[in-house]
Design a protein around this motif. Structure first.
Motif, PDB file in Angstrom:
ATOM      1  N   TRP A  30       0.855  -1.172   0.000  1.00 52.44           N
ATOM      2  CA  TRP A  30       0.000   0.000   0.000  1.00 52.44           C
ATOM      3  C   TRP A  30       0.895   1.228   0.000  1.00 52.44           C
ATOM      4  O   TRP A  30       1.814   1.338   0.825  1.00 52.44           O
ATOM      5  CB  TRP A  30      -0.904   0.036   1.238  1.00 52.44           C
ATOM      6  CG  TRP A  30      -1.998  -0.977   1.213  1.00 52.44           C
ATOM      7  CD1 TRP A  30      -3.302  -0.784   0.853  1.00 52.44           C
ATOM      8  CD2 TRP A  30      -1.914  -2.360   1.570  1.00 52.44           C
ATOM      9  NE1 TRP A  30      -4.026  -1.952   0.955  1.00 52.44           N
ATOM     10  CE2 TRP A  30      -3.194  -2.938   1.397  1.00 52.44           C
ATOM     11  CE3 TRP A  30      -0.867  -3.174   2.019  1.00 52.44           C
ATOM     12  CZ2 TRP A  30      -3.439  -4.278   1.662  1.00 52.44           C
ATOM     13  CZ3 TRP A  30      -1.120  -4.506   2.274  1.00 52.44           C
ATOM     14  CH2 TRP A  30      -2.399  -5.043   2.095  1.00 52.44           C
ATOM     15  N   PHE A  31       0.658   2.130  -0.938  1.00 55.20           N
ATOM     16  CA  PHE A  31       1.423   3.368  -1.032  1.00 55.20           C
ATOM     17  C   PHE A  31       0.482   4.548  -0.800  1.00 55.20           C
ATOM     18  O   PHE A  31      -0.569   4.653  -1.450  1.00 55.20           O
ATOM     19  CB  PHE A  31       2.055   3.530  -2.417  1.00 55.20           C
ATOM     20  CG  PHE A  31       3.186   2.583  -2.684  1.00 55.20           C
ATOM     21  CD1 PHE A  31       4.502   2.946  -2.429  1.00 55.20           C
ATOM     22  CD2 PHE A  31       2.946   1.322  -3.209  1.00 55.20           C
ATOM     23  CE1 PHE A  31       5.550   2.074  -2.685  1.00 55.20           C
ATOM     24  CE2 PHE A  31       3.979   0.441  -3.469  1.00 55.20           C
ATOM     25  CZ  PHE A  31       5.294   0.820  -3.206  1.00 55.20           C
ATOM     26  N   HIS A  32       0.856   5.426   0.099  1.00 49.19           N
ATOM     27  CA  HIS A  32       0.136   6.679   0.287  1.00 49.19           C
ATOM     28  C   HIS A  32       1.101   7.816  -0.019  1.00 49.19           C
ATOM     29  O   HIS A  32       2.183   7.903   0.565  1.00 49.19           O
ATOM     30  CB  HIS A  32      -0.391   6.818   1.722  1.00 49.19           C
ATOM     31  CG  HIS A  32      -1.220   8.052   1.919  1.00 49.19           C
ATOM     32  ND1 HIS A  32      -0.671   9.279   2.204  1.00 49.19           N
ATOM     33  CD2 HIS A  32      -2.571   8.247   1.837  1.00 49.19           C
ATOM     34  CE1 HIS A  32      -1.629  10.176   2.297  1.00 49.19           C
ATOM     35  NE2 HIS A  32      -2.790   9.583   2.085  1.00 49.19           N
ATOM     36  N   VAL A  33       0.718   8.674  -0.980  1.00 47.35           N
ATOM     37  CA  VAL A  33       1.613   9.751  -1.422  1.00 47.35           C
ATOM     38  C   VAL A  33       0.986  11.101  -1.082  1.00 47.35           C
ATOM     39  O   VAL A  33      -0.240  11.238  -0.999  1.00 47.35           O
ATOM     40  CB  VAL A  33       1.884   9.656  -2.939  1.00 47.35           C
ATOM     41  CG1 VAL A  33       2.629   8.370  -3.261  1.00 47.35           C
ATOM     42  CG2 VAL A  33       0.588   9.725  -3.722  1.00 47.35           C
ATOM     43  N   PRO A  34       1.819  12.128  -0.875  1.00 49.88           N
ATOM     44  CA  PRO A  34       1.300  13.401  -0.376  1.00 49.88           C
ATOM     45  C   PRO A  34       0.748  14.343  -1.438  1.00 49.88           C
ATOM     46  O   PRO A  34      -0.017  15.250  -1.126  1.00 49.88           O
ATOM     47  CB  PRO A  34       2.526  14.022   0.310  1.00 49.88           C
ATOM     48  CG  PRO A  34       3.690  13.484  -0.470  1.00 49.88           C
ATOM     49  CD  PRO A  34       3.296  12.093  -0.879  1.00 49.88           C
ATOM     50  N   THR A  35       1.166  14.160  -2.696  1.00 55.06           N
ATOM     51  CA  THR A  35       0.770  15.118  -3.732  1.00 55.06           C
ATOM     52  C   THR A  35       0.220  14.404  -4.954  1.00 55.06           C
ATOM     53  O   THR A  35       0.484  13.222  -5.178  1.00 55.06           O
ATOM     54  CB  THR A  35       1.975  15.979  -4.169  1.00 55.06           C
ATOM     55  OG1 THR A  35       2.943  15.139  -4.819  1.00 55.06           O
ATOM     56  CG2 THR A  35       2.621  16.672  -2.959  1.00 55.06           C
ATOM     57  N   GLN A  36      -0.514  15.166  -5.764  1.00 55.79           N
ATOM     58  CA  GLN A  36      -1.048  14.614  -6.995  1.00 55.79           C
ATOM     59  C   GLN A  36       0.064  14.255  -7.961  1.00 55.79           C
ATOM     60  O   GLN A  36      -0.005  13.246  -8.674  1.00 55.79           O
ATOM     61  CB  GLN A  36      -2.001  15.620  -7.660  1.00 55.79           C
ATOM     62  CG  GLN A  36      -2.703  15.087  -8.907  1.00 55.79           C
ATOM     63  CD  GLN A  36      -3.608  13.915  -8.602  1.00 55.79           C
ATOM     64  OE1 GLN A  36      -4.423  13.977  -7.680  1.00 55.79           O
ATOM     65  NE2 GLN A  36      -3.481  12.826  -9.363  1.00 55.79           N
ATOM     66  N   ASP A  37       1.117  15.082  -7.989  1.00 54.79           N
ATOM     67  CA  ASP A  37       2.243  14.808  -8.876  1.00 54.79           C
ATOM     68  C   ASP A  37       2.889  13.468  -8.526  1.00 54.79           C
ATOM     69  O   ASP A  37       3.195  12.664  -9.419  1.00 54.79           O
ATOM     70  CB  ASP A  37       3.263  15.939  -8.774  1.00 54.79           C
ATOM     71  CG  ASP A  37       4.428  15.752  -9.742  1.00 54.79           C
ATOM     72  OD1 ASP A  37       4.178  15.609 -10.945  1.00 54.79           O
ATOM     73  OD2 ASP A  37       5.579  15.744  -9.267  1.00 54.79           O
TER      74      ASP A  37
END
Length: 360
Positions: A20-27
């Motif tokens: 599971w990956f959670h990223v902070p930005t749309q980019d």
């Protein structure tokens, strides 16, 4: 000195790994999903910041290489990653969440981590002599050694750097210390054992002291036989915590040493703060000291400061007789360096000087 809970390094990759990956930005999210599309990896978009995917062990390694090439170090630091062995995560898995850069470095350095955790490490020792008795060592410094697949020695600095980047320095450092003490004790070594202690791997001493003390007793040693040598003093960030750890162990009978004194103001400050049993002069000060008047002035003052506080001075890195003569005359207590002995496996020291060891 074994503490299984402390030495354990939780695996991040399994035969079948769910991630599971959670990223902070749309980019960052776009980079991650585009990477999966290019690699033909099926993923589930859980929301506009989180995805889930399933990979085999070998696919994980390839994915990590690609991930490292597509995201900056700053972006990886802000990604959160959770892995399981193919199952849905449970409440206890919350402690397995790591930053993206730690995840990448853990996978990249997995071969070193596996070697250490499987006990594929060696300890070499370098004697430390009393200037007044150069026949029998006062103690020996334990040094981690590990070999690559071709049998060549991997520099210890590299091993610890990989461990730090992978956020497993605490476990690796503890395993190295335990192996050092066990190896010397089983060989019947009779002097003090100087064991490196990295300040970046601070921990709760109350949790480990009982295990450490019991193991040392089982090995036939006393706490006073062990000297914890604090290395990389310039990286100490929480002085109060480290001071508490050292006080805890010293009250239990262990001794401590500060490494690389003279390499900067921080070292002198720590000398006052910790009041160790031993200090090691920085090797750069030792080099050519017999012909360098500036270094001589610094070392004279350092030795005087230490002696005023009842601290024994170890001159480390002595390579020439001229250096040794000056340091002895100036009042250094103990000597270590290639002039006397290079680091070597304990068996080498047993062959050269059987009197240093208890008869089998």
């Amino acid at each position: 000195m074994r503490c299984p809970d402390c030495e354990q390094v939780d695996p991040l990759v399994f035969d079948t790994t769910r991630l599971w990956f959670h990223v902070p930005t749309q980019d960052s999210f776009d980079k991650l999903t585009n990477l999966c599309d290019r690699k033909g990896i099926q993923m589930e978009k859980l929301d506009d910041r989180c995805i889930s995917l399933t990979l085999s062990g070998s696919e994980c390694n390839a994915f990590v290489v690609a991930l490292y090439g597509n995201m900056t170090q700053h972006e990886l630091k802000n990604v959160r990653v959770l892995t399981t062995d193919g199952k849905d995560p449970g409440a206890l898995d919350i402690g397995r969440v790591v930053n993206g850069d730690v995840f990448v470095n853990r996978i990249k350095g997995s071969w070193i981590i596996e070697k250490v955790c499987d006990g594929q490490v060696e300890t070499w020792y370098q004697p430390i002599y009393d200037f007044q008795d150069l026949d029998t060592p006062f103690g020996m410094e334990a040094l981690l050694r590990m070999r690559d697949q071709n049998g060549a020695i991997i520099p210890a600095d590299y091993v610890f750097r990989v461990a730090g980047d992978a956020d497993v320095l605490f476990s690796i450092d503890l395993i190295a210390r335990a192996t050092a003490v066990e190896t010397a004790a089983k060989a019947g070594y009779l002097g003090k054992i100087f064991v490196n202690f990295n300040p970046s791997s601070v921990y709760d001493p109350a949790y480990c002291l009982r295990t450490t003390a019991a193991a040392i007793n089982d090995l036939g040693l006393k706490p006073s036989d062990i000297v914890f040598e604090i290395t990389e003093t310039e990286r100490i960030t929480d002085i109060d915590h480290l001071k508490g750890i050292l006080n805890f162990y010293r009250r239990a009978g262990f001794m401590c040493a500060l490494d690389d004194i003279g390499s900067g103001w921080s070292g002198l400050n720590l000398l006052h703060t910790f009041n160790p049993d031993f200090v090691k002069l920085d090797m750069e000060l030792i080099r050519d000291i017999d012909t360098d008047m500036f270094k001589q002035s610094i070392v004279r003052n350092l030795i005087n400061i230490a002696k005023d506080q009842g601290i024994k001075v170890i001159a480390e890195g002595i390579e020439t007789q001229g250096e040794a003569d000056f340091l002895k005359k100036t009042g250094a207590d103990l000597a270590q360096g290639y002039l006397y002995s290079r680091p070597a496996p304990v068996a080498t020291h047993q062959d050269k000087a059987p009197d240093w060891f208890r008869a089998a």
